[in-house]
Design an enzyme around this catalytic site. Structure first.
Site, PDB file in Angstrom:
ATOM      1  N   HIS A   1     -10.994  -6.256   8.378  1.00 12.06           N
ATOM      2  CA  HIS A   1     -11.745  -6.012   7.143  1.00 12.06           C
ATOM      3  C   HIS A   1     -13.057  -5.273   7.422  1.00 12.06           C
ATOM      4  CE1 HIS A   1      -9.088  -9.416   6.156  1.00 12.06           C
ATOM      5  NE2 HIS A   1      -9.127  -8.963   4.910  1.00 12.06           N
TER       6      HIS A   1
ATOM      7  N   GLU B   1       0.818  -1.211   0.000  1.00 17.01           N
ATOM      8  CA  GLU B   1       0.000   0.000   0.000  1.00 17.01           C
ATOM      9  C   GLU B   1       0.858   1.271   0.000  1.00 17.01           C
ATOM     10  OE1 GLU B   1      -2.469  -3.310   0.765  1.00 17.01           O
ATOM     11  OE2 GLU B   1      -0.708  -2.672   1.913  1.00 17.01           O
TER      12      GLU B   1
END
Length: 325
Positions: free
Chosen positions: A130, A60
């Site tokens: 998540h 990321e």
């Protein structure tokens, strides 16, 4: 107008952005032929080629750094962070580079063509890695815009506006609505102005403010309240940075009460910023303390997800408490 779910609307917006600007590129983990983990970019590589929609390594920080580089060279970079929970390795690049690029160069350079898309929030039994809602981390960073849509029609118009905005934008997508939210979406190209809240329902007794997936929650709570004779005004904030203080203040001056609902934890959540600002501008109009109905101050729990969520029943009880104050 055709009906579609939120994923389809986002895919349409991305396709239009690529059609209308040949400098628009989309990249991220598995966004190419696979179409992303939720299939939001499905078919775009086949339509526009591997040089405009392509996969990145699983990094990321690297995705964000690469995005800054592309945008600083005039590209319209649309980077996908696979889950909002994974945006934290990219935090330094976004907060210290994307947000400050124009300012530190005295407007000589910018990364205004940069958009980060990322799915956020719970309700899908995703557990603590998540399910997070990290929007408030970025609202304290001048130079970034933060946008959250509530349904397919909003998602398409807001995403097109975000991609074309001359500032870096983080576009949080409520993933539990990806396939669950279905509605009419205008065909073709259109934008919804950033920085403007929308009064979704007029009311006179209390103002309810939310964004993203929580809009459905406050609408259900408002329906319960209406059955007991409480008239609720509902506002979708839509853009958290910069946020539309004027629309909310005008509503609170009319109703005298304010309740803010968000899925992120209570402490440090964006509801606190709204509450502090509105009490300054509307203090003499308030009939009760400003209420916050938010997630718990815990890591997002898998087994206790229902207890964690600021649901319609918690919101309904807070509405009644505000009215009874």
């Amino acid at each position: 107008m055709p009906e579609m779910n939120m994923l389809h609307a986002i895919n349409e917006a991305l396709s239009i952005a690529m059609q209308t600007n040949e400098r628009t590129v989309i990249f991220g983990e598995d966004v190419g032929h696979f179409g992303g983990v939720f299939r939001a970019t499905s078919g775009l590589q086949e339509k526009f080629g591997r040089d405009r929609c392509f996969n990145t390594p699983l990094t990321e920080q690297g995705i964000a750094g690469f995005a800054n580089g592309l945008a600083s060279n005039g590209m319209n970079a649309v980077a996908e962070i696979q889950f909002a929970d994974y945006i934290f390795p990219a935090f330094d690049q976004i907060v210290n580079e994307s947000a400050k690029f124009r300012y530190r160069s005295g407007n000589e350079f910018d990364v205004g063509g940069l958009t980060f898309r990322t799915p956020y929030g719970g309700g899908i039994a995703g557990g603590h890695y998540h399910s997070q809602s990290p929007e408030a981390y970025f609202t304290q960073t001048p130079g970034l815009k933060v946008v959250v849509p509530r349904n397919p029609q909003q998602a398409k118009g807001l995403l097109l506006a975000a991609i074309r905005d001359p500032n870096p934008v983080i576009f949080f997508e409520p993933k539990r609505l990806y396939r669950a939210s279905v509605g009419e979406v205008p065909a073709g190209d259109y934008e919804i102005e950033l920085g403007k809240a929308e009064v979704v329902k007029q009311g006179k007794d209390i103002t309810l403010v939310a964004w993203g997936a929580q809009m459905e929650i406050v609408e259900k709570a408002a329906a319960r309240a209406e059955a007991e004779g409480i008239s609720c005004e509902i506002i979708d904030l839509r853009t958290l940075s910069p946020w539309d203080e004027d629309t909310i203040a005008a509503s609170v001056k009319k109703t005298g009460r304010l309740l803010i609902n968000h899925e992120a934890p209570l402490t440090g959540g964006f509801a606190g910023e709204i509450a502090a600002t509105i009490q300054e501008s509307c203090f003499l109009h308030l009939e009760s303390p400003i209420s916050r109905v938010c997630g718990l101050d815990t890591p997002y729990p898998l087994i206790h997800e229902k207890e964690y969520m600021p649901d319609e029943l918690k919101t309904f009880e807070a509405i009644k408490a505000s009215m009874a104050f």
